[in-house]
Scaffold this motif. Structure first.
Motif, mmCIF file in Angstrom:
data_model
loop_
_atom_site.group_PDB
_atom_site.id
_atom_site.type_symbol
_atom_site.label_atom_id
_atom_site.label_comp_id
_atom_site.label_asym_id
_atom_site.label_seq_id
_atom_site.Cartn_x
_atom_site.Cartn_y
_atom_site.Cartn_z
ATOM 1 N N VAL A 38 3.816 0.872 6.765
ATOM 2 C CA VAL A 38 3.325 2.141 6.240
ATOM 3 C C VAL A 38 4.514 3.043 5.965
ATOM 4 N N ARG A 39 4.540 3.698 4.833
ATOM 5 C CA ARG A 39 5.601 4.667 4.585
ATOM 6 C C ARG A 39 4.977 6.021 4.303
ATOM 7 N N ILE A 40 5.606 7.047 4.831
ATOM 8 C CA ILE A 40 5.000 8.376 4.850
ATOM 9 C C ILE A 40 6.036 9.434 4.512
ATOM 10 N N LYS A 41 5.595 10.476 3.783
ATOM 11 C CA LYS A 41 6.444 11.634 3.554
ATOM 12 C C LYS A 41 5.590 12.880 3.396
ATOM 13 N N LYS A 42 6.214 14.028 3.541
ATOM 14 C CA LYS A 42 5.546 15.280 3.251
ATOM 15 C C LYS A 42 5.541 15.492 1.743
ATOM 16 N N SER A 43 4.495 16.117 1.253
ATOM 17 C CA SER A 43 4.432 16.473 -0.157
ATOM 18 C C SER A 43 3.467 17.624 -0.276
ATOM 19 N N ARG A 44 3.969 18.826 -0.251
ATOM 20 C CA ARG A 44 3.090 20.004 -0.193
ATOM 21 C C ARG A 44 2.332 20.125 -1.500
ATOM 22 N N PHE A 45 1.015 20.040 -1.392
ATOM 23 C CA PHE A 45 0.149 19.958 -2.555
ATOM 24 C C PHE A 45 -1.223 20.464 -2.174
ATOM 25 N N CYS A 46 -1.827 21.235 -3.034
ATOM 26 C CA CYS A 46 -3.246 21.565 -2.923
ATOM 27 C C CYS A 46 -3.547 22.737 -1.982
ATOM 28 N N ASP A 47 -3.001 22.761 -0.774
ATOM 29 C CA ASP A 47 -3.377 23.788 0.185
ATOM 30 C C ASP A 47 -2.148 24.256 0.952
ATOM 31 N N SER A 48 -1.644 25.419 0.607
ATOM 32 C CA SER A 48 -0.428 25.930 1.245
ATOM 33 C C SER A 48 -0.701 26.528 2.609
ATOM 34 N N LEU A 83 0.845 -1.169 0.000
ATOM 35 C CA LEU A 83 0.000 0.000 0.000
ATOM 36 C C LEU A 83 0.888 1.229 0.000
ATOM 37 N N ALA A 84 0.306 2.398 -0.122
ATOM 38 C CA ALA A 84 1.110 3.592 0.026
ATOM 39 C C ALA A 84 0.272 4.730 0.541
ATOM 40 N N LEU A 85 0.838 5.582 1.352
ATOM 41 C CA LEU A 85 0.158 6.761 1.869
ATOM 42 C C LEU A 85 1.064 7.964 1.660
ATOM 43 N N ALA A 86 0.636 8.995 0.987
ATOM 44 C CA ALA A 86 1.493 10.145 0.754
ATOM 45 C C ALA A 86 1.071 11.308 1.613
ATOM 46 N N LEU A 144 3.857 14.661 13.202
ATOM 47 C CA LEU A 144 4.234 14.607 11.790
ATOM 48 C C LEU A 144 5.510 15.386 11.499
ATOM 49 N N ASP A 145 6.034 16.093 12.508
ATOM 50 C CA ASP A 145 7.195 16.964 12.275
ATOM 51 C C ASP A 145 8.436 16.197 11.860
ATOM 52 N N ILE A 146 8.528 14.912 12.187
ATOM 53 C CA ILE A 146 9.727 14.151 11.853
ATOM 54 C C ILE A 146 9.793 13.785 10.377
ATOM 55 N N LEU A 147 8.692 13.970 9.647
ATOM 56 C CA LEU A 147 8.636 13.516 8.261
ATOM 57 C C LEU A 147 9.427 14.426 7.337
ATOM 58 N N SER A 148 9.931 13.826 6.260
ATOM 59 C CA SER A 148 10.768 14.533 5.298
ATOM 60 C C SER A 148 10.035 14.689 3.981
ATOM 61 N N GLU A 149 10.321 15.773 3.257
ATOM 62 C CA GLU A 149 9.784 15.931 1.914
ATOM 63 C C GLU A 149 10.636 15.187 0.899
ATOM 64 N N GLY A 150 11.879 14.890 1.239
ATOM 65 C CA GLY A 150 12.790 14.277 0.285
ATOM 66 C C GLY A 150 12.783 12.771 0.286
ATOM 67 N N ILE A 153 0.879 12.552 3.500
ATOM 68 C CA ILE A 153 1.444 11.315 4.024
ATOM 69 C C ILE A 153 1.367 10.262 2.960
ATOM 70 N N CYS A 154 2.371 9.484 2.826
ATOM 71 C CA CYS A 154 2.303 8.364 1.897
ATOM 72 C C CYS A 154 2.453 7.082 2.672
ATOM 73 N N ALA A 155 1.489 6.206 2.552
ATOM 74 C CA ALA A 155 1.577 4.949 3.290
ATOM 75 C C ALA A 155 1.683 3.784 2.357
ATOM 76 N N LYS A 156 2.564 2.880 2.643
ATOM 77 C CA LYS A 156 2.669 1.646 1.885
ATOM 78 C C LYS A 156 2.806 0.478 2.824
ATOM 79 N N ALA A 157 2.111 -0.566 2.501
ATOM 80 C CA ALA A 157 2.383 -1.816 3.204
ATOM 81 C C ALA A 157 3.402 -2.567 2.383
ATOM 82 N N PHE A 158 4.468 -2.998 3.003
ATOM 83 C CA PHE A 158 5.581 -3.631 2.298
ATOM 84 C C PHE A 158 5.580 -5.139 2.427
ATOM 85 N N GLY A 159 4.652 -5.698 3.143
ATOM 86 C CA GLY A 159 4.737 -7.127 3.445
ATOM 87 C C GLY A 159 5.239 -7.288 4.870
#
Length: 466
Positions: A64-74, A6-9, A43-49, A13-19
Motif C-alpha cells: 500500500v502506498r499513501i500520501k497526503k493530498s489536500r482536496f475537497c475539505d480544508s 492498487l493505489a490509495l491517495a 497519519l502524521d508521518i505522511l508527506s504531501e510531496g 491516502i493513496c494506496a497501491k499494491a505493488f506485487g
C-alpha cells in the motif's frame, strides 16, 4: 492470489499494491519506504510531496502506498484517495476516537467519486468549472470515512499486469488485504468500530467483503496484527437478493407502494401475469441450482417483463418521480463529476495515475455480467454475519431472511423514526438486524435526503435506535 497494483491517495491516502514486497523495496523516486514493516501509528508521518509505501509479511502479494493530498475539505486534517483507488477523510468531530466507515458505490464497476462528490462526501461539486463547496451533512461529521474505487479497473483504480476481477468473491481478496494493511500500520485506528457501507450493487459487494474481513481476523492475530473490529454493514437500496426484488419492480410501477402508479393498466396486467413465471424460473435456475445458461435466460425474461416497460417511460432509474433528459442522462452532476476528475490539475492533486476517468467501467461491468455475479446474491452472507453479532442495516427483504432472529424481527411492527420532530421514514429491528426507509428518497438516499441520511448514520454507528 494474483498480484494487484492498487493505489490509495490520502487527501488523502493513496494506496497501491505493488506485487510481492521485498526489502529493500524497489520503488520509484517519488516513493518513500517504511522499512521493516514498522507500524506508522498515525497519519502524521505522511508527506504531501511523496508516497510512503507500506506492506506486511502476512500479505506478501500486496503493498500500500499513501500520501497526503489536500482536496475537497480544508476543515479536516487529512483526506484520502485510494488507488485501488480510495479517498480517506478524518472525522470533523473527534478523529482520534470516532468510528471508521468504508463506503463503496455499486455498478458493478462504478466509481465512488459519485458518493464523494454528489452524495455523502465532505464536499459537493458545483460543476467542473467552479469546483467544490463544503458539504455540512457529510458522513465524516462524526466518523472517519473511506471512499473506495473498486474493484480494480474502476474509476482511478488500475491493474499493472492486466489482472481483472469478475466476481465479488475475487474482489473480496483485495479488499480484506487493503483493510488489514491499513489498520496494521495506522494503529491510531485499531479497535475502532469498522462499518462497511454502500448502495446499489454494494448490496452484493458488502456482505461478501465484510465476511472476508471477519474471517481473516484469526490470520491477523496469528501475524501479530490486532483484529478488525467489524461492527456493522449498512446497505442502501442494495441488490442483495434479486429473487425477492423482482416483485418490487412490479409494485413500484403498478401500485401506490411509493407514489401513484406510473404504468398504464394494460402493461401492469401483462406484467403481473408474467411475474410468477419470472420468479419461478429465477428460483429454479439461479437459486436452487445455479445453471449458467438457464439462469441467464431467466434473467433476460424478467428484464423484458419488468424493467423494459419502465425504461420505455423515460423515467429516472434512481428516482421514479424524475424524468431523464433527452440525452438519457438523469443527473447533470454525474457528467460534471467526470469532467472535473479528468482535469489534469485535479488528478495531480489526487496523485492519480489513470488519466482517463470514467464514472462506471463497461469493462468491469461486462466481466461481472459474464459470470452472472449478480444472481449469486449475498443474503446467506448477511445471515452469517448476523449470527456472529455483526449488525446489519438494510432497506428491503428483511422479513424473508432465514436466520435465528427471523421470528423476532417479524414480530416487530413498523414504527416511524423522526428527525427534528418530523417523520423521516419507518423502521423495525431485532437482534442487530434493522430495516429502515427514508421518506421521499430515491435510490441515492444521501443525495436526496442528506440531513435524514446523516442522522440515520449517526444513530446507527453510536448504537442508538432510529
Amino acid at each position: 492470489m494474483s498480484l494487484r497494483r492498487l493505489a490509495l491517495a490520502l487527501l488523502c491516502i493513496c494506496a497501491k499494491a505493488f506485487g510481492t514486497f521485498q526489502a529493500p523495496f524497489s520503488t520509484p523516486a517519488n516513493i518513500q519506504t517504511n522499512p521493516n514493516f514498522a507500524p506508522a501509528g498515525t497519519l502524521d508521518i505522511l508527506s504531501e510531496g511523496a508516497f510512503t509505501a507500506f506492506a506486511h509479511p502476512a500479505f506478501s502479494n500486496y503493498g500500500v502506498r499513501i500520501k497526503k493530498s489536500r482536496f475537497c475539505d480544508s476543515t479536516v486534517k487529512y483526506a484520502c484517495h485510494l488507488f485501488f483507488y480510495c479517498n480517506f477523510f478524518e472525522s470533523r468531530s473527534n478523529p482520534d476516537k470516532d468510528d471508521v466507515i468504508f463506503w463503496t458505490n455499486g455498478g458493478p464497476g462504478c466509481s465512488s467519486g459519485l458518493g464523494l462528490l454528489m452524495e455523502l462526501g465532505p464536499c459537493r461539486l458545483v460543476n467542473a468549472e467552479n469546483g467544490t463547496v463544503f458539504h455540512p451533512e457529510s458522513w465524516n461529521s462524526n466518523a472517519n470515512v473511506f471512499f473506495i474505487d473498486q474493484p480494480i479497473g474502476v474509476g482511478f483504480s488500475y491493474a499493472e499486469y492486466g489482472e481483472h476481477v469478475s466476481t465479488t468473491e475475487e474482489g473480496a481478496q483485495d479488499i480484506d488485504a487493503f483493510v488489514a494493511i491499513f489498520f496494521a500500520h495506522f494503529s491510531k485506528f485499531q479497535g475502532r468500530g469498522f462499518h462497511m457501507a454502500g448502495e446499489s450493487y454494494g448490496g452484493r459487494y458488502l456482505p461478501v467483503y465484510a465476511a472476508a474481513v471477519y474471517d481473516q481476523n484469526p490470520l491477523l492475530i496469528e501475524a501479530g496484527i490486532p483484529p478488525i473490529n467489524l461492527t456493522s454493514v449498512m446497505i442502501g437500496n442494495g441488490m442483495t437478493d434479486v429473487l425477492s426484488m423482482m416483485p418490487g419492480w412490479y409494485k413500484m410501477q403498478c401500485t401506490p407502494a411509493s407514489i401513484a402508479p406510473v404504468q398504464n393498466i394494460q402493461t401492469c396486467v401483462q406484467m403481473k401475469a408474467r411475474l410468477p413465471r419470472c420468479t419461478k424460473w429465477l428460483n429454479e435456475s439461479c437459486h436452487n441450482t445455479f445453471e449458467m445458461i438457464n439462469c441467464a435466460a431467466a434473467m433476460s425474461f424478467c428484464d423484458d417483463t419488468l424493467m423494459d416497460p419502465y425504461a420505455s417511460l423515460g423515467l429516472n432509474n434512481y428516482d421514479l418521480t424524475r424524468q431523464c433528459g433527452e440525452s438519457g442522462e438523469c443527473y447533470e452532476e454525474m457528467d460534471e463529476i467526470v469532467k472535473y476528475l479528468n482535469q489534469k490539475g485535479v488528478q495531480a492533486r489526487l496523485g492519480a495515475e489513470v488519466t482517463q476517468y470514467t464514472s462506471c467501467s463497461r469493462t468491469v461491468g461486462s466481466a461481472f455480467e459474464m459470470t452472472l455475479d449478480m444472481m449469486k446474491g449475498a443474503k446467506e452472507y448477511v445471515a452469517a454475519l448476523l449470527e456472529r453479532d455483526v449488525r446489519v442495516l438494510v432497506c428491503a427483504w428483511t422479513l424473508a431472511l432465514e436466520w435465528s432472529g427471523q421470528a423476532a424481527l417479524g414480530a416487530q411492527p413498523l414504527r416511524e423514526w423522526t428527525v427534528d420532530g418530523k417523520r423521516a421514514g419507518r423502521t423495525r429491528s431485532a437482534r442487530g438486524f434493522t430495516f429502515a426507509t427514508v421518506d421521499a428518497a430515491g435510490h441515492l438516499v444521501p443525495y436526496d435526503k442528506p440531513k435524514e441520511s446523516l442522522e440515520m448514520v449517526k444513530r446507527w454507528i453510536s448504537g442508538q435506535e432510529l
